[in-house]
Scaffold this motif. Structure first.
Motif, PDB file in Angstrom:
ATOM      1  N   ASN A  59     -48.286  -7.797  20.655  1.00 59.58           N
ATOM      2  CA  ASN A  59     -48.521  -8.649  19.490  1.00 59.58           C
ATOM      3  C   ASN A  59     -47.736  -9.943  19.701  1.00 59.58           C
ATOM      4  O   ASN A  59     -46.587 -10.066  19.299  1.00 59.58           O
ATOM      5  N   LEU A  60     -48.384 -10.899  20.350  1.00 60.22           N
ATOM      6  CA  LEU A  60     -47.714 -12.144  20.698  1.00 60.22           C
ATOM      7  C   LEU A  60     -47.293 -12.932  19.466  1.00 60.22           C
ATOM      8  O   LEU A  60     -46.247 -13.578  19.464  1.00 60.22           O
ATOM      9  N   VAL A  61     -48.097 -12.886  18.429  1.00 63.51           N
ATOM     10  CA  VAL A  61     -47.761 -13.602  17.197  1.00 63.51           C
ATOM     11  C   VAL A  61     -46.477 -13.037  16.603  1.00 63.51           C
ATOM     12  O   VAL A  61     -45.568 -13.780  16.229  1.00 63.51           O
ATOM     13  N   GLU A  62     -46.367 -11.722  16.530  1.00 67.08           N
ATOM     14  CA  GLU A  62     -45.169 -11.105  15.959  1.00 67.08           C
ATOM     15  C   GLU A  62     -43.945 -11.365  16.836  1.00 67.08           C
ATOM     16  O   GLU A  62     -42.852 -11.576  16.322  1.00 67.08           O
ATOM     17  N   ASP A  63     -44.117 -11.359  18.148  1.00 65.66           N
ATOM     18  CA  ASP A  63     -42.998 -11.683  19.034  1.00 65.66           C
ATOM     19  C   ASP A  63     -42.495 -13.096  18.775  1.00 65.66           C
ATOM     20  O   ASP A  63     -41.284 -13.325  18.688  1.00 65.66           O
ATOM     21  N   LEU A  64     -43.401 -14.051  18.638  1.00 64.99           N
ATOM     22  CA  LEU A  64     -42.987 -15.426  18.366  1.00 64.99           C
ATOM     23  C   LEU A  64     -42.320 -15.529  17.006  1.00 64.99           C
ATOM     24  O   LEU A  64     -41.292 -16.172  16.847  1.00 64.99           O
ATOM     25  N   ARG A  65     -42.885 -14.861  16.017  1.00 61.44           N
ATOM     26  CA  ARG A  65     -42.287 -14.868  14.677  1.00 61.44           C
ATOM     27  C   ARG A  65     -40.870 -14.311  14.719  1.00 61.44           C
ATOM     28  O   ARG A  65     -39.947 -14.880  14.141  1.00 61.44           O
ATOM     29  N   GLN A  66     -40.676 -13.209  15.425  1.00 66.23           N
ATOM     30  CA  GLN A  66     -39.353 -12.593  15.524  1.00 66.23           C
ATOM     31  C   GLN A  66     -38.363 -13.512  16.227  1.00 66.23           C
ATOM     32  O   GLN A  66     -37.210 -13.642  15.815  1.00 66.23           O
ATOM     33  N   LEU A  67     -38.815 -14.172  17.286  1.00 66.89           N
ATOM     34  CA  LEU A  67     -37.947 -15.112  17.999  1.00 66.89           C
ATOM     35  C   LEU A  67     -37.511 -16.242  17.074  1.00 66.89           C
ATOM     36  O   LEU A  67     -36.324 -16.569  16.985  1.00 66.89           O
ATOM     37  N   LEU A  68     -38.447 -16.830  16.340  1.00 72.79           N
ATOM     38  CA  LEU A  68     -38.110 -17.916  15.424  1.00 72.79           C
ATOM     39  C   LEU A  68     -37.169 -17.441  14.326  1.00 72.79           C
ATOM     40  O   LEU A  68     -36.227 -18.146  13.956  1.00 72.79           O
ATOM     41  N   ASP A  69     -37.400 -16.242  13.815  1.00 70.54           N
ATOM     42  CA  ASP A  69     -36.503 -15.681  12.794  1.00 70.54           C
ATOM     43  C   ASP A  69     -35.101 -15.469  13.357  1.00 70.54           C
ATOM     44  O   ASP A  69     -34.109 -15.841  12.727  1.00 70.54           O
ATOM     45  N   ASP A  70     -35.016 -14.863  14.539  1.00 76.67           N
ATOM     46  CA  ASP A  70     -33.710 -14.584  15.142  1.00 76.67           C
ATOM     47  C   ASP A  70     -32.930 -15.863  15.421  1.00 76.67           C
ATOM     48  O   ASP A  70     -31.709 -15.887  15.305  1.00 76.67           O
ATOM     49  N   LEU A  71     -33.638 -16.922  15.780  1.00 76.88           N
ATOM     50  CA  LEU A  71     -32.985 -18.192  16.064  1.00 76.88           C
ATOM     51  C   LEU A  71     -32.809 -19.044  14.804  1.00 76.88           C
ATOM     52  O   LEU A  71     -32.271 -20.145  14.876  1.00 76.88           O
ATOM     53  N   LYS A  72     -33.272 -18.503  13.665  1.00 74.90           N
ATOM     54  CA  LYS A  72     -33.165 -19.193  12.374  1.00 74.90           C
ATOM     55  C   LYS A  72     -33.815 -20.584  12.423  1.00 74.90           C
ATOM     56  O   LYS A  72     -33.277 -21.551  11.905  1.00 74.90           O
TER      57      LYS A  72
END
Length: 100
Positions: A59-72
């Motif tokens: 799930n590439l979309v969820e991976d990108l979302r998680q990365l953006l969240d983790d990096l705030k």
């Protein structure tokens, strides 16, 4: 976050997304130029480069979302090295993240 990522520079964030058959090293020549004026984030999509292989359906979309969240990172510019169908992924990621 178990994806391999790197951050360069400071300023407004730009996230560079590589196409499916390569990894973040594809941005090697562009990163130093952008990092002069921006915060540049590169990452290896799951199953590429130094990121782990997917353990469940990708799930590439969820991976990108998680990365953006983790990096705030709340507002970013997405730059894609993708073609055709992958552009749908980029648009979906942006809309999903900005709506969520």
């Amino acid at each position: 976050m178990d994806l391999n990522y790197s951050i360069y520079g400071t300023g407004e964030p730009i996230v560079l997304i590589h196409s499916g058959d390569i990894d973040s090293r594809a941005w090697g020549e562009l990163v130093p130029l952008l990092a002069r004026t921006h915060q540049v984030v590169t990452f290896d999509a799951r199953g590429t480069g130094r990121s782990p292989a997917p353990q469940e359906p990708l799930n590439l979309v969820e991976d990108l979302r998680q990365l953006l969240d983790d990096l705030k990172l709340e507002q970013v510019t997405l730059v894609s090295g993708c073609e055709q169908g992958d552009t749908v992924f980029i648009a979906g990621a942006y809309l999903s993240y900005s709506d969520g």
